[in-house]
Design an enzyme around this catalytic site. Structure first.
Site, PDB file in Angstrom:
ATOM      1  N   LYS A 165      -3.679  -7.048 -15.042  1.00  0.00           N
ATOM      2  CA  LYS A 165      -2.570  -6.348 -14.398  1.00  0.00           C
ATOM      3  C   LYS A 165      -1.497  -5.933 -15.399  1.00  0.00           C
ATOM      4  O   LYS A 165      -0.936  -4.851 -15.292  1.00  0.00           O
ATOM      5  CB  LYS A 165      -1.957  -7.202 -13.288  1.00  0.00           C
ATOM      6  CG  LYS A 165      -2.864  -7.304 -12.077  1.00  0.00           C
ATOM      7  CD  LYS A 165      -2.150  -7.891 -10.890  1.00  0.00           C
ATOM      8  CE  LYS A 165      -3.059  -7.904  -9.676  1.00  0.00           C
ATOM      9  NZ  LYS A 165      -2.523  -8.675  -8.575  1.00  0.00           N
ATOM     10  N   LYS A 218     -15.151  -4.480  -4.764  1.00  0.00           N
ATOM     11  CA  LYS A 218     -14.824  -5.387  -3.660  1.00  0.00           C
ATOM     12  C   LYS A 218     -13.975  -4.639  -2.635  1.00  0.00           C
ATOM     13  O   LYS A 218     -13.140  -3.808  -3.022  1.00  0.00           O
ATOM     14  CB  LYS A 218     -14.043  -6.568  -4.250  1.00  0.00           C
ATOM     15  CG  LYS A 218     -13.770  -7.686  -3.287  1.00  0.00           C
ATOM     16  CD  LYS A 218     -13.095  -8.828  -4.023  1.00  0.00           C
ATOM     17  CE  LYS A 218     -12.580  -9.852  -3.035  1.00  0.00           C
ATOM     18  NZ  LYS A 218     -11.952 -10.996  -3.674  1.00  0.00           N
ATOM     19  N   LYS A 233      -7.649  -3.001   0.074  1.00  0.00           N
ATOM     20  CA  LYS A 233      -6.787  -1.912   0.551  1.00  0.00           C
ATOM     21  C   LYS A 233      -6.426  -0.964  -0.587  1.00  0.00           C
ATOM     22  O   LYS A 233      -6.372   0.242  -0.407  1.00  0.00           O
ATOM     23  CB  LYS A 233      -5.515  -2.479   1.172  1.00  0.00           C
ATOM     24  CG  LYS A 233      -5.733  -2.785   2.637  1.00  0.00           C
ATOM     25  CD  LYS A 233      -4.453  -2.937   3.401  1.00  0.00           C
ATOM     26  CE  LYS A 233      -4.822  -3.286   4.842  1.00  0.00           C
ATOM     27  NZ  LYS A 233      -3.893  -4.136   5.509  1.00  0.00           N
TER      28      LYS A 233
END
Ligand code: SF4
Length: 337
Positions: free
Chosen positions: A111, A205, A208
């Site tokens: 990230k 995977k 959202k």
């Protein structure tokens, strides 16, 4: 009875990936263990967000969880920020966690590389996770196989804190040092039986942020509009091409939603080109309806009873706050506060 703890981000309505990968299992585990389930809203404020939308997403998540089978009379369901001891314990754990250990966390490395300016919360996120679990001195944490490593830091923090601040037992270790009590248990993973659910694009995977989900509460037509074009076995180009069910995400969804006899039928029909992918998806849509209609019905009822949701969350928070206060009393005492 062993105690389990698990948390979920307030991302709004659940999608079938979260449902099959975690929450459906929680609904069963609540009858076998003393179960604590938390909507982790402190985790959801890392990065920009809209406060009003956070409120709505938290409420929608509570509706999804309750309608998916979590029973507030059996388990404790609560919102993390309603028990402020989570952040107090996280601060304490921050003081005993080496920076290098946090910088090595895979999630942080991935990230932080994508961001120009990295906030400290992103680095310290796993410490708050450790506090979430250890605050309740949970023995087990239900996780998917891909999350087992996330639990490791909580185990390390537990060991380290015990070694520094646990009361001395009066016994001596093999190396001559004083043995200390294991105040915090080392939480163990409780593996979720369902494999991780891939998104409708068959690439990643279900999530959202990837836009490849089916919402748990989506109506029939909306589900079909997503299932119809969903990716299948890429080698099955013509209707007459035999397929390989194991490489097809639709087959894995059948395994999650359809009865065993149907799953067997799907495998045969696919591998012999006995039917087309649309036929296969129609059967899947029917199986999904059987499981999801009662959930949608409960969600619609709950949406009209906001007081019932608030009361369930408040009762969960009351129960968890009492455990959390007890833990913090012991922690403060052992740490000299
Ligand atoms: S028939 Fe079903 S399992 Fe086989 S490739 Fe098509 S959708 Fe997938």
């Amino acid at each position: 009875m062993s105690r389990i703890f698990s948390g979920i981000q307030p991302s709004g309505e659940l999608h079938i990936g979260n449902y099959l990968g975690a929450v459906k299992n929680w609904a069963q585990l609540q009858h076998q263990f003393e179960s604590i389930f938390c909507i982790v809203d402190y985790h959801a404020i890392i990065g920009q967000y809209d406060p009003e939308s956070l409120r709505q997403r938290r409420k929608d998540m509570a509706i999804s969880l309750l309608s998916a089978g979590l029973d507030p009379n059996v388990c404790s369901l609560f919102v993390q920020s309603h028990v402020p001891e989570h952040t107090e314990l996280a601060w304490i754990f921050n003081t005993i966690t080496p920076l290098g250990e946090l910088e090595r966390q895979t999630q942080f490395k991935e990230k932080s590389q994508r961001q120009e300016s990295v906030v400290a919360g992103l680095l310290n996120y796993p410490v708050l996770q450790a506090a979430d679990i250890l605050l309740y001195r949970a023995d087990l944490v239900p996780v998917g196989e891909d999350q087992v490593q996330h639990l490791e830091l909580s185990r390390v923090v537990s060991r380290r804190w015990n070694a520094l601040f646990g009361h001395q037992t009066g016994r001596t270790n093999d190396d001559g040092s004083q043995e200390r009590e294991e105040y915090f248990p080392e939480p163990k993973p409780l593996l979720t039986p369902t494999r991780r659910i891939m998104g409708l694009d068959g690439q990643a995977k279900m999530s959202k942020s990837m836009g490849n989900t089916i919402g748990l509460l989506e109506p029939t037509e909306a589900i079909w509009a997503k299932l119809r074009p969903a990716v299948t076995d890429p080698k099955r180009i013509r209707r007459t091409d035999p397929g390989t069910p194991e490489v097809c995400n639709i087959y894995h969804l059948h395994k999650a939603f359809s009865p065993p006899a149907t799953v067997e039928h799907v495998a045969t029909q696919c591998s012999t080109a006995g039917w087309g992918c649309i036929d296969c998806k129609k059967v899947l849509a029917e199986s999904m309806e059987t499981e999801l209609v009662p959930i949608r019905r409960r969600a619609a009822e709950l949406a009209n009873k906001p007081k019932e949701i608030d009361e369930a969350l408040a009762a969960g928070a009351d129960h968890c706050r009492a455990i959390a206060r007890e833990t913090m009393k012991d922690v403060r005492d052992r740490m000299g506060f």
